[in-house]
Design a protein around this motif. Structure first.
Motif, short mmCIF file in Angstrom:
data_model
loop_
_atom_site.label_atom_id
_atom_site.label_comp_id
_atom_site.label_asym_id
_atom_site.label_seq_id
_atom_site.Cartn_x
_atom_site.Cartn_y
_atom_site.Cartn_z
N ASN A 287 0.83 -1.21 0.00
CA ASN A 287 0.00 0.00 0.00
C ASN A 287 0.86 1.26 0.00
OD1 ASN A 287 1.01 -0.01 2.55
ND2 ASN A 287 -0.95 0.14 3.62
N GLY A 288 2.13 1.13 -0.34
CA GLY A 288 3.03 2.29 -0.36
C GLY A 288 2.70 3.24 -1.51
N PHE A 289 3.33 4.41 -1.48
CA PHE A 289 3.12 5.36 -2.57
C PHE A 289 4.29 6.33 -2.67
CE2 PHE A 289 1.39 7.41 1.20
CZ PHE A 289 1.85 8.71 1.10
N VAL A 290 4.36 6.99 -3.82
CA VAL A 290 5.30 8.09 -4.02
C VAL A 290 4.49 9.23 -4.62
CG1 VAL A 290 7.35 8.93 -5.25
CG2 VAL A 290 7.24 6.53 -4.52
N ASN A 291 4.42 10.35 -3.93
CA ASN A 291 3.65 11.48 -4.45
C ASN A 291 4.39 12.80 -4.22
OD1 ASN A 291 1.45 13.80 -3.59
ND2 ASN A 291 0.93 12.66 -5.44
N GLY A 292 4.48 13.60 -5.27
CA GLY A 292 5.09 14.92 -5.10
C GLY A 292 6.59 14.88 -5.13
N VAL A 293 7.16 14.64 -6.32
CA VAL A 293 8.62 14.62 -6.46
C VAL A 293 9.01 15.61 -7.55
CG1 VAL A 293 10.64 13.21 -6.99
CG2 VAL A 293 8.70 12.18 -5.79
N LEU A 294 10.02 16.41 -7.28
CA LEU A 294 10.55 17.33 -8.28
C LEU A 294 12.02 17.04 -8.52
CD1 LEU A 294 10.37 19.89 -10.07
CD2 LEU A 294 10.78 21.26 -8.01
N PHE A 295 12.35 16.65 -9.75
CA PHE A 295 13.75 16.48 -10.17
C PHE A 295 14.06 17.64 -11.11
CE2 PHE A 295 12.49 11.84 -9.69
CZ PHE A 295 13.30 11.58 -8.59
N GLN A 296 14.99 18.51 -10.72
CA GLN A 296 15.12 19.80 -11.40
C GLN A 296 16.58 20.21 -11.57
OE1 GLN A 296 14.16 23.06 -8.84
NE2 GLN A 296 12.64 23.83 -10.26
N HIS A 297 16.90 20.84 -12.70
CA HIS A 297 18.25 21.39 -12.95
C HIS A 297 19.33 20.32 -12.77
CE1 HIS A 297 15.97 25.00 -12.80
NE2 HIS A 297 16.03 25.18 -11.50
N LEU A 298 19.22 19.28 -13.55
CA LEU A 298 20.17 18.18 -13.41
C LEU A 298 21.02 18.05 -14.67
CD1 LEU A 298 17.72 15.47 -11.94
CD2 LEU A 298 19.00 17.25 -10.73
N THR A 299 22.29 17.70 -14.47
CA THR A 299 23.20 17.44 -15.58
C THR A 299 23.61 15.98 -15.55
OG1 THR A 299 24.02 19.70 -15.44
CG2 THR A 299 25.40 18.12 -16.63
N MET A 300 23.47 15.31 -16.69
CA MET A 300 23.83 13.89 -16.79
C MET A 300 25.04 13.76 -17.70
SD MET A 300 21.34 12.29 -15.15
CE MET A 300 19.81 12.90 -14.41
N VAL A 301 26.10 13.16 -17.22
CA VAL A 301 27.29 12.94 -18.04
C VAL A 301 27.51 11.43 -18.18
CG1 VAL A 301 29.75 13.43 -18.32
CG2 VAL A 301 28.29 15.08 -17.12
N ASP A 302 27.21 10.89 -19.35
CA ASP A 302 27.40 9.45 -19.58
C ASP A 302 26.72 8.58 -18.52
OD1 ASP A 302 28.61 8.68 -21.92
OD2 ASP A 302 30.56 9.47 -21.26
N VAL A 303 25.48 8.85 -18.26
CA VAL A 303 24.72 8.10 -17.26
C VAL A 303 23.94 6.98 -17.96
CG1 VAL A 303 22.84 8.28 -15.58
CG2 VAL A 303 24.58 10.08 -15.71
N SER A 304 24.00 5.77 -17.43
CA SER A 304 23.36 4.65 -18.13
C SER A 304 21.85 4.80 -18.21
CB SER A 304 23.71 3.33 -17.44
OG SER A 304 25.10 3.10 -17.53
N ASN A 305 21.20 5.14 -17.10
CA ASN A 305 19.75 5.35 -17.09
C ASN A 305 19.45 6.71 -16.46
OD1 ASN A 305 19.13 2.44 -17.79
ND2 ASN A 305 20.17 2.18 -15.83
N PRO A 306 19.53 7.78 -17.24
CA PRO A 306 19.40 9.12 -16.64
C PRO A 306 18.07 9.32 -15.89
CG PRO A 306 20.25 9.30 -18.87
CD PRO A 306 19.85 7.87 -18.68
N ILE A 307 16.96 8.89 -16.55
CA ILE A 307 15.64 9.02 -15.93
C ILE A 307 15.01 7.65 -15.94
CG2 ILE A 307 13.31 9.94 -16.26
CD1 ILE A 307 14.58 12.50 -17.35
N ILE A 308 14.67 7.12 -14.78
CA ILE A 308 14.10 5.77 -14.78
C ILE A 308 13.13 5.55 -13.63
CG2 ILE A 308 16.21 4.90 -13.60
CD1 ILE A 308 15.63 2.17 -15.02
N ILE A 309 11.98 4.96 -13.98
CA ILE A 309 11.06 4.41 -12.98
C ILE A 309 10.99 2.92 -13.25
CG2 ILE A 309 8.68 4.32 -12.14
CD1 ILE A 309 8.35 7.25 -12.82
N ASP A 310 11.32 2.12 -12.25
CA ASP A 310 11.32 0.66 -12.40
C ASP A 310 10.41 0.06 -11.34
OD1 ASP A 310 11.77 -2.03 -12.59
OD2 ASP A 310 13.89 -1.95 -12.02
N GLN A 311 9.21 -0.34 -11.76
CA GLN A 311 8.29 -0.95 -10.79
C GLN A 311 8.27 -2.47 -10.91
OE1 GLN A 311 4.64 2.02 -10.78
NE2 GLN A 311 5.23 1.20 -8.78
N ASN A 312 9.20 -3.01 -11.67
CA ASN A 312 9.27 -4.47 -11.81
C ASN A 312 10.56 -5.03 -11.24
OD1 ASN A 312 6.80 -5.32 -13.18
ND2 ASN A 312 7.45 -3.80 -14.67
#
Ligand SMILES: *[C@@H]1O[C@H](CO)[C@@H](O)[C@H](O)[C@H]1NC(C)=O
Ligand SMILES: *[C@@H]1O[C@H](CO)[C@@H](O)[C@H](O)[C@H]1NC(C)=O
Ligand SMILES: *[C@@H]1O[C@H](CO)[C@@H](O)[C@H](O)[C@H]1NC(C)=O
Length: 395
Positions: A287-312
């Motif tokens: 019954n968990g949850f994630v609500n209200g997240v802000l990812f802002q002003h980010l720099t990615m340098v050679d990142v394998s998965n820069p943006i990822i949601i993995d629910q599996n």
């Protein structure tokens, strides 16, 4: 990339702590109380004597650790009825050294622990050295090894300041904040080799109003990991890498679990990390949850998965194959994120089939593939695109 030390000196809270300690200073030098900075004599008792003296003081107290290498066994600084002082400063110029034989502390959850304390600040230019090398080698060899100890943990505590310190080579997590309220972490450096197992930089769980600022984190696991029950967390000016990035999760292991609410990660650089910003949940009912997240002003340098949601998430043979995550993810904004993806999938939203992710916002996100053109991938994800989004969004 190293943040200037002045950033910790100038924070209002830090000035407040310094000022309050100078106003009516009573200082306990651990060397005066019998500690030896020779790297081999066990100084645990002297540190605990200093703590008892500080706790008994009617005025703000400073415990001072001068230059030198102070060997400490497992050391628990207890509060509650055992400590009435709510203004204790621990200034560390020297090095706190864990036993080189990993078995001495390896079966304890933590090495240096503060439990049930209020109004403690621990700061300085000193180092906390977990000497984890032996335990990592044991784990790498496939032998049966103890789990390993967190280097520095605060639990059930309020009004905590951690500033300036360098924490290196912990057996397990470097800093853990568990069941705490109002914690400031400013200008810390966390260093462990990229290949060291489970050496998360800073782990926050079951805590509220935690601020992590101006810190450089390079480890073998998450730079910052965020567990169940975290609310009002603010993370700003972080350099992360090597490591696994900043991760909300793993969540949803327990059927009954507190949610994560109101997390901001702003102004951070990820260099060569496995992930940039990740939300990860077990594929299990919860019954968990994630609500209200802000990812802002980010720099990615050679990142394998820069943006990822993995629910599996379902490694090993745990009780999750063929199940779906019950964790509800909503209201997550990705804003002003730029840089390069080391894999083809720069944005991956792999959400629960039972509870699709909702309210995902992508705004001004540009991620180029380092070698091949980047793509985005969506499964059970709903949201909105604003401004320029590259690669083109699948939301
Ligand atoms: C850390 O070192 C700098 C430079 O030597 C010094 O100015 C500063 O006061 C030190 N900070 C603490 C908290 O000891
Ligand atoms: C979110 O958390 C921040 C601190 O990180 C706090 O200033 C803000 O008021 C919180 N917002 C909500 C809606 O609770
Ligand atoms: C989204 O999260 C933010 C931060 O917690 C909060 O202020 C806002 O009310 C939330 N919006 C919705 C629609 O839930």
């Amino acid at each position: 990339m190293v943040q200037p030390m002045t950033s910790i000196i100038l924070t209002p809270l830090f000035i407040f702590f310094l000022f309050s300690s100078l106003a009516t200073a009573t200082t306990y030098n651990v060397v005066t109380l019998g500690a030896k900075g020779d790297g081999t004599s066990d100084s645990t008792d002297a540190f605990l004597s200093a703590w008892r003296a500080a706790c008994g003081s009617k005025v703000p107290a400073t415990i001072y650790v001068p230059l030198g290498k102070f060997l400490l066994g497992r050391t628990v600084f207890s509060g509650g009825d055992e400590c009435k002082n709510t203004a204790i400063h621990i200034q560390i110029d020297g090095t706190l050294l864990a036993p080189s034989d990993y078995k001495v502390i390896g079966s304890s959850y933590n090495w240096i622990a503060f439990e049930d304390v209020t109004g403690v600040s621990i700061y300085g230019n000193g180092t906390i050295d977990g000497q984890g090398t032996g335990l990592w080698a044991c784990k790498d060899s496939g032998k049966s090894c103890p789990q390993g100890a967190t280097a520095l943990e605060f639990s059930d505590s309020n009004n905590i300041f951690i500033g300036g310190l360098t924490i290196v080579d912990s057996q397990m997590f470097h800093i853990v904040i568990n069941y705490c309220n109002n914690v400031q972490v400013h200008g810390v450096t966390v260093l462990a080799p990229g290949g060291s197992p489970n050496t998360d930089g800073i782990h926050v769980a079951e805590s509220s109003v935690v601020t992590i600022l101006n810190s450089n984190i390079a480890t073998g696991d998450d730079c910052i990991s965020i567990g169940p029950g975290t609310t009002n967390l603010w993370i700003q000016h972080i350099n992360c890498g090597p490591g696994h990035g900043i991760s909300i999760g793993s969540l949803g292991w327990d059927t009954n679990e507190k949610g994560v609410h109101n997390v901001t990660v702003t102004t951070a650089t990820f260099t060569g990390t496995q992930n940039g910003v990740r939300i990860k949940t077990w594929a299990r009912p919860s019954n968990g949850f994630v609500n209200g997240v802000l990812f802002q002003h980010l720099t990615m340098v050679d990142v394998s998965n820069p943006i990822i949601i993995d629910q599996n998430y379902c490694p090993g043979s745990h009780d999750c194959p063929n199940k779906v995550s019950g964790v509800k993810i909503s209201n997550v904004t990705y804003q002003d994120i730029h840089g390069s993806s080391a894999t083809e999938i720069a944005m991956d939203f792999d959400c629960s089939s039972k509870y699709p992710c909702s309210g995902i916002i992508l705004e001004d996100v540009t991620l180029e593939g380092s070698t091949k053109p980047a793509q985005s991938s969506c499964t059970n994800a709903r949201g909105t695109n604003l401004g320029v989004v590259v690669p083109s969004s699948c939301l």
